[in-house]
Motif scaffolding. Sequence first.
Motif, PDB file in Angstrom:
ATOM      1  N   SER A 203      -3.326  17.881  34.244  1.00  0.00           N
ATOM      2  CA  SER A 203      -3.729  17.446  35.577  1.00  0.00           C
ATOM      3  C   SER A 203      -3.254  18.443  36.627  1.00  0.00           C
ATOM      4  CB  SER A 203      -3.147  16.062  35.860  1.00  0.00           C
ATOM      5  OG  SER A 203      -3.338  15.713  37.209  1.00  0.00           O
ATOM      6  N   ARG A 204      -4.185  18.965  37.397  1.00  0.00           N
ATOM      7  CA  ARG A 204      -3.801  19.916  38.438  1.00  0.00           C
ATOM      8  C   ARG A 204      -2.970  19.253  39.546  1.00  0.00           C
ATOM      9  NH1 ARG A 204      -5.625  24.998  39.481  1.00  0.00           N
ATOM     10  NH2 ARG A 204      -7.327  24.790  37.972  1.00  0.00           N
ATOM     11  N   PRO A 205      -3.349  18.057  40.050  1.00  0.00           N
ATOM     12  CA  PRO A 205      -2.510  17.430  41.086  1.00  0.00           C
ATOM     13  C   PRO A 205      -1.113  17.028  40.584  1.00  0.00           C
ATOM     14  CG  PRO A 205      -4.719  16.493  41.095  1.00  0.00           C
ATOM     15  CD  PRO A 205      -4.608  17.316  39.851  1.00  0.00           C
ATOM     16  N   TYR A 206      -0.980  16.807  39.273  1.00  0.00           N
ATOM     17  CA  TYR A 206       0.299  16.342  38.720  1.00  0.00           C
ATOM     18  C   TYR A 206       1.146  17.506  38.191  1.00  0.00           C
ATOM     19  CZ  TYR A 206       3.400  13.626  35.599  1.00  0.00           C
ATOM     20  OH  TYR A 206       4.485  13.079  34.965  1.00  0.00           O
ATOM     21  N   ALA A 207       0.666  18.729  38.301  1.00  0.00           N
ATOM     22  CA  ALA A 207       1.351  19.873  37.686  1.00  0.00           C
ATOM     23  C   ALA A 207       2.775  20.031  38.208  1.00  0.00           C
ATOM     24  CB  ALA A 207       0.549  21.152  37.953  1.00  0.00           C
ATOM     25  N   PHE A 208       3.725  20.106  37.288  1.00  0.00           N
ATOM     26  CA  PHE A 208       5.144  20.345  37.580  1.00  0.00           C
ATOM     27  C   PHE A 208       5.744  19.302  38.523  1.00  0.00           C
ATOM     28  CE2 PHE A 208       3.170  24.613  36.972  1.00  0.00           C
ATOM     29  CZ  PHE A 208       3.664  24.830  35.696  1.00  0.00           C
ATOM     30  N   VAL A 209       5.257  18.075  38.455  1.00  0.00           N
ATOM     31  CA  VAL A 209       5.749  17.017  39.343  1.00  0.00           C
ATOM     32  C   VAL A 209       6.879  16.235  38.700  1.00  0.00           C
ATOM     33  CG1 VAL A 209       5.142  14.847  40.493  1.00  0.00           C
ATOM     34  CG2 VAL A 209       3.594  16.798  40.620  1.00  0.00           C
ATOM     35  N   SER A 210       6.720  15.839  37.437  1.00  0.00           N
ATOM     36  CA  SER A 210       7.756  15.038  36.784  1.00  0.00           C
ATOM     37  C   SER A 210       7.560  15.090  35.275  1.00  0.00           C
ATOM     38  CB  SER A 210       7.704  13.580  37.263  1.00  0.00           C
ATOM     39  OG  SER A 210       6.600  12.914  36.689  1.00  0.00           O
ATOM     40  N   ARG A 211       8.506  14.516  34.571  1.00  0.00           N
ATOM     41  CA  ARG A 211       8.407  14.318  33.130  1.00  0.00           C
ATOM     42  C   ARG A 211       8.097  12.842  32.863  1.00  0.00           C
ATOM     43  NH1 ARG A 211       7.182  18.841  30.499  1.00  0.00           N
ATOM     44  NH2 ARG A 211       8.817  20.441  30.537  1.00  0.00           N
ATOM     45  N   PRO A 212       7.452  12.537  31.748  1.00  0.00           N
ATOM     46  CA  PRO A 212       7.033  11.149  31.514  1.00  0.00           C
ATOM     47  C   PRO A 212       8.187  10.157  31.453  1.00  0.00           C
ATOM     48  CG  PRO A 212       6.657  12.527  29.564  1.00  0.00           C
ATOM     49  CD  PRO A 212       6.958  13.438  30.692  1.00  0.00           C
ATOM     50  N   TRP A 213       9.357  10.599  31.002  1.00  0.00           N
ATOM     51  CA  TRP A 213      10.475   9.650  30.876  1.00  0.00           C
ATOM     52  C   TRP A 213      11.108   9.330  32.231  1.00  0.00           C
ATOM     53  CZ3 TRP A 213      10.412  14.448  28.334  1.00  0.00           C
ATOM     54  CH2 TRP A 213      11.145  15.481  28.945  1.00  0.00           C
ATOM     55  N   GLU A 214      10.719  10.042  33.282  1.00  0.00           N
ATOM     56  CA  GLU A 214      11.245   9.746  34.617  1.00  0.00           C
ATOM     57  C   GLU A 214      10.454   8.653  35.320  1.00  0.00           C
ATOM     58  OE1 GLU A 214      12.846  13.900  36.342  1.00  0.00           O
ATOM     59  OE2 GLU A 214      10.689  13.817  36.089  1.00  0.00           O
ATOM     60  N   LEU A 215       9.310   8.275  34.772  1.00  0.00           N
ATOM     61  CA  LEU A 215       8.368   7.426  35.479  1.00  0.00           C
ATOM     62  C   LEU A 215       8.541   5.949  35.132  1.00  0.00           C
ATOM     63  CD1 LEU A 215       5.193   9.646  35.003  1.00  0.00           C
ATOM     64  CD2 LEU A 215       6.737   9.598  36.960  1.00  0.00           C
ATOM     65  N   ARG A 216       8.321   5.123  36.130  1.00  0.00           N
ATOM     66  CA  ARG A 216       8.298   3.669  35.950  1.00  0.00           C
ATOM     67  C   ARG A 216       6.830   3.267  35.781  1.00  0.00           C
ATOM     68  NH1 ARG A 216      10.354   2.823  40.269  1.00  0.00           N
ATOM     69  NH2 ARG A 216       8.577   2.184  41.544  1.00  0.00           N
TER      70      ARG A 216
END
Length: 686
Positions: A203-216
């Motif tokens: 995903s271009r908008p999501y690039a380098f934003v977070s890792r999956p384990w950081e997300l709720r």
Amino acid sequence: MAKVTIDGIEVEVPNGSSVLQACEAAGKEIPRFCYHERLSVAGNCRMCLVEVEKAPKPVASCAYPVADGMKVFTDSALVRNARRNVMEFLLINHPLDCPICDQGGECDLQDQAVGYGRDASRYREGKRAVKDKYLGPLVKTIMTRCIQCTRCVRFATEVAGVPELGATGRGEDMQIGTYVERALTTELSGNLIDICPVGALTSRPYAFVSRPWELRKTDSIDVLDAQGVNIRVDARGPEVLRILPRVNEDVNEEWMADRGRFSFDGLKRRRLDRPWIRRDGKLAPATWQEALEHVAAKLKSIPGERIGAVAGDLVDVESVFALKALMQGLGSRNLDCRQDGAKIDGTRREHYLFNSGIAGIDEADALLIIGSDPRKEAPVLNARIRKRWASGLMPVAHVGPRDIDLTYNAEHLGEGAGVLNALLDGSNAFGKVLTEAKKPMIILGRGAVAREDGAAVLAAAWALANQVGALTADWHGFNMLHLFGGQVGALDAGFLPGEGGHDLAGMLSGGVDALWLLGADGFEPAFIAPGTFVVYQGHHGDRAAGRADVILPGAAYTEKEGTYVSTEGRVQRGRLAVFPPGEAKEDWRIIRAAAALLGVGLPFDTLDDLRARMVDANPVFGLVDGRISGGAQSLAGPQAGGTLSDTPFKANLSDYWLADPISRASETMAECSRIYNAPPMPVAAE
């Protein structure tokens, strides 16, 4: 049925099944990269190798059919060694950039390399480098990571219906891309990210934003179209970082449209996060107490029959029901949820639902589309139509603009509603196709009933469905395709003019002195009569907010618990993923607080009380995650109300990418609109 033994476990599978499907039926996990259950079989990654008794070598289980009495071994020494060798080949050129790869943490190649690979490689040659390809503003490519599984190629061609991806070159020089570098012209491009087993497409908008384990992660419902796509909202802290589809075979299978997936950045821009009151002609910040007292003082001075309310297209049923209760308490019958002017009277639910159900498309054997472009209005539903059409079992025709591209061949019958007369009197040949079909289906666009002759179009489409045998005891082939997730729920809640009440046009033309707009941004506020006191309750500073005398900041669909009804009448619940920004509050709570100051006693204080009242008013709201299915309950059609016009049908969405307040606040959607709506480049004369 064939009986197959998998690692000593006997299973029975349909004839024609693959060995991989038989292994899954036996509960055995088979690694794979190129195989996807919704795409054609390619058989080119060879990761799914298994041992079959009496076979001279390991076989690719995805492409090998079962035979009665077959014995398969999925974890023998031969199989383990073969998979390790295949993985070794795959990793020859794959870059070792997992620490910076957006797919890290949810990468099939990474997981299977650990589970089925070797701990060392025998290859020391330099890795190849491949130039990244441009696929548009939504999909980011790092093609050096590509393992040429061709999932993206098959998805674009078979599901999305835009055969723009392919392979060029051979052997080590093979590359995946578009022959002429350009943005993919599909509203389903985000699904390429989901099906890519490596980090080549992300995903271009999501690039380098977070890792999956950081997300709720929160399960919810997409309301930016009316299909009711099941989604998962991934958030970190107070911010939504991405939205992904969930699997629901009856609704969206596992796909999702791009506007619902990528417009989430609009949830944090142009937000209304505090109340405002217009003083001396200018909006000024206020406290909640000041804003609600100002609203109460003004509405108390106006007779109930001079107060009106309009519900928007993205509003949850709880808020609509609460506002209706408030208006009834004030003595107002001026209610409307049809911002587009659709000629839907709400007397019978069958007249405004997609009665066949989305899954019913898989059973239809003839389809007529009237005044609708499903590709723009419900891209995932359109992909399902394409799947059924591709089976060769469902001819398709459409009435509407000639130049629309539905991604499948559809016979064009005409541009205006007059074609319906020809179908009814038998002078159009496609009427015979519908009549001879066992399960004919008619899809009527919401925009087709928003015209001056909308009532006549609705009545004619229903009459045609009855005439061709689409309304039977076990099949309901009449379907209306709505545009947004809050439209059907508001109709089910009865948010329509009462006896003697004004509709939207009557309210705008001076039929009321006060107008409460609940997320209503679907019409030009300039049409509101001068001197009308306007209360705007919503989550974005969109069209109507600038006309408001009081602004009450509400919550977006990701910021509250809400009930939504899809175009097929399926009742689903959205969940709170993040809290509303600033001082914004849930909409039904705002209405409850305003009612208290207005002296109107509403019969609910909690969300559970409100939902119980909803079910009492309409039992449909109690069918959470379900819908009423079956054949036609009655053949009685809607009131005709006029004659059909030959005026051509128009596109229901002028710009797919900017169709709602959230998308209009999104920078990503603005970029998509700029790219995809740009005029074509002129062709030089020879």
